[in-house]
Write a protein that holds these residues in place. Structure first.
Motif, PDB file in Angstrom:
ATOM      1  N   LEU A   1     -25.893 -81.682  31.807  1.00  0.00           N
ATOM      2  CA  LEU A   1     -26.041 -80.588  32.763  1.00  0.00           C
ATOM      3  C   LEU A   1     -25.255 -80.793  34.052  1.00  0.00           C
ATOM      4  CD1 LEU A   1     -29.893 -80.205  32.336  1.00  0.00           C
ATOM      5  CD2 LEU A   1     -28.201 -78.491  31.651  1.00  0.00           C
ATOM      6  N   HIS A   2     -24.836 -79.681  34.646  1.00  0.00           N
ATOM      7  CA  HIS A   2     -24.213 -79.705  35.965  1.00  0.00           C
ATOM      8  C   HIS A   2     -25.229 -80.252  36.966  1.00  0.00           C
ATOM      9  CE1 HIS A   2     -22.578 -78.156  39.766  1.00  0.00           C
ATOM     10  NE2 HIS A   2     -21.411 -78.139  39.144  1.00  0.00           N
ATOM     11  N   PRO A   3     -24.793 -81.002  37.985  1.00  0.00           N
ATOM     12  CA  PRO A   3     -25.728 -81.611  38.941  1.00  0.00           C
ATOM     13  C   PRO A   3     -26.649 -80.622  39.652  1.00  0.00           C
ATOM     14  CG  PRO A   3     -23.553 -82.578  39.178  1.00  0.00           C
ATOM     15  CD  PRO A   3     -23.396 -81.432  38.233  1.00  0.00           C
ATOM     16  N   ASP A   4     -26.239 -79.338  39.723  1.00  0.00           N
ATOM     17  CA  ASP A   4     -27.068 -78.335  40.409  1.00  0.00           C
ATOM     18  C   ASP A   4     -28.263 -77.867  39.585  1.00  0.00           C
ATOM     19  OD1 ASP A   4     -25.581 -78.334  42.677  1.00  0.00           O
ATOM     20  OD2 ASP A   4     -24.391 -76.576  42.167  1.00  0.00           O
ATOM     21  N   VAL A   5     -28.278 -78.148  38.288  1.00  0.00           N
ATOM     22  CA  VAL A   5     -29.329 -77.630  37.407  1.00  0.00           C
ATOM     23  C   VAL A   5     -30.605 -78.446  37.569  1.00  0.00           C
ATOM     24  CG1 VAL A   5     -29.986 -77.123  35.029  1.00  0.00           C
ATOM     25  CG2 VAL A   5     -27.617 -76.818  35.757  1.00  0.00           C
ATOM     26  N   ILE A   6     -31.708 -77.764  37.868  1.00  0.00           N
ATOM     27  CA  ILE A   6     -33.006 -78.420  37.993  1.00  0.00           C
ATOM     28  C   ILE A   6     -33.557 -78.737  36.608  1.00  0.00           C
ATOM     29  CG2 ILE A   6     -35.420 -78.071  38.676  1.00  0.00           C
ATOM     30  CD1 ILE A   6     -34.416 -76.350  40.972  1.00  0.00           C
ATOM     31  N   ILE A   7     -34.101 -79.936  36.464  1.00  0.00           N
ATOM     32  CA  ILE A   7     -34.818 -80.301  35.245  1.00  0.00           C
ATOM     33  C   ILE A   7     -36.287 -80.428  35.626  1.00  0.00           C
ATOM     34  CG2 ILE A   7     -35.006 -81.890  33.304  1.00  0.00           C
ATOM     35  CD1 ILE A   7     -32.209 -82.932  34.000  1.00  0.00           C
ATOM     36  N   ALA A   8     -37.091 -79.476  35.187  1.00  0.00           N
ATOM     37  CA  ALA A   8     -38.517 -79.444  35.529  1.00  0.00           C
ATOM     38  C   ALA A   8     -39.348 -79.813  34.312  1.00  0.00           C
ATOM     39  CB  ALA A   8     -38.913 -78.063  36.041  1.00  0.00           C
TER      40      ALA A   8
END
Length: 323
Positions: free
Chosen positions: A109-116
């Motif tokens: 994933l791109h660094p901006d994508v949140i992983i919740a």
């Protein structure tokens, strides 16, 4: 720099009870959803769940553009998360599994994508150790079952989660109508499950000690304090219990007796015999009713309560401000 890009596409990892319910919620809010799961019948099961949940979501109000057709299923993890703005992970409640999964996601994933994570009890500090590249974008976004109806989401970061990620996650959940609360400290089980566990311990103890049956303890809760808890939380109710003197008077009058009760609360052991006694009492309460029938009854009453609370908030600006 704080990323303010709107979250319009969500990837769902794991489409069991929680993941499927999240998918229905996101779709109802007009988002694009891509789901992935390795189970052989996962896609069919997911689509059945969303279809069955849709009438309730329509009753509560669909967002513009909401459509079941915006759901895509993809077995390949990399393809499923491609282009997602947020990933809602609902994998097995095993730390080793989550750490390995977060390593994969961190690399994809791109660094901006949140992983919740929807994890019901594992600390994010432990989970995010698998994400060596960008652990700062990993956060707990723990819902309450079923997520498409229950508004609560507990948001808490790990030791390496950035403040920007926490704030962005809270803003996102609130934007889709969730009651997002922030936990300032990590706790095993977070907060809502710990509250449930504390109550469950005494419930189980009372049933096992033959103080009353499962049916009667459920009535004691749902027709007593449970009715009040569906309207206000423990602290506000304590404030009301003090009458004109408010919480100060309640603490003075009730604090001592309550502390005395604490000393008599049970601490049962989950032995096979103890569990069998609870199981038998519950089955006596359930009778011939199916799981599906009980869930339908629960959901109908939940929707009615949510509608009532919405009407109350619409005429009380203080309640809206408090959210």
């Amino acid at each position: 720099m704080f990323n303010t890009k709107p979250i319009r596409k969500v990837a769902i990892i794991g489409t069991g009870v929680i993941g499927a319910s999240w998918a229905a919620q996101f779709l109802a809010k007009g988002l694009d959803v891509v789901a992935t799961d390795v189970a052989p019948d996962a896609e069919a099961s997911l689509r059945r769940f969303v279809k069955a949940a849709w009438p309730a979501l329509e009753r509560l109000g669909l967002a513009p553009g909401a459509s079941q057709s915006r759901l895509t299923f993809c077995r390949d993890l990399a393809a499923a998360v491609a282009g997602a703005h947020l990933v809602q992970e609902n994998g097995p409640e095993r730390l080793d599994f989550k750490q390995q999964l977060y390593k994969q996601l961190d690399e994809l994933l791109h660094p901006d994508v949140i992983i919740a994570s929807s994890s019901s009890g594992i600390k994010m500090s432990d989970i995010q150790s698998g994400a060596a590249l960008h652990p700062e974008r990993c956060v707990i976004g723990h819902p309450f079952n079923p997520p498409h109806l229950i508004p609560l989401v507990e948001v808490v970061g790990g030791t390496r989660t950035s403040e920007q990620t926490i704030q962005r996650a809270i803003a996102f959940y609130k934007s889709i109508g969730k009651k997002a609360i922030r936990l300032n400290k990590e706790m095993p089980g977070h907060v809502a499950n710990r509250l449930q566990a504390a109550l469950a311990r005494e419930v189980y103890y009372l049933v096992a000690e033959d103080v009353l049956s499962a049916a009667d303890v459920d009535d004691a809760l749902s027709w007593g304090p449970g009715l009040r808890w569906g309207i206000m939380g423990n602290m506000l109710l304590n404030h009301l219990a003090g009458g004109a003197g408010g919480i100060e008077h309640a603490m003075h009058q009730l604090g001592g007796p309550m502390a005395a009760w604490w000393k008599t609360l049970g601490s049962p052991d989950m032995t096979p015999e103890f569990q069998r006694k609870l199981v038998d009492s519950v089955h006596a309460e359930v009778g011939a009713r199916s799981i599906e029938a009980l869930a339908a009854e629960r959901d109908e009453l939940l929707i009615g309560l949510i509608e009532l609370r919405r009407r109350s908030e619409a005429v009380d600006p203080h309640k809206v401000a408090a959210t």
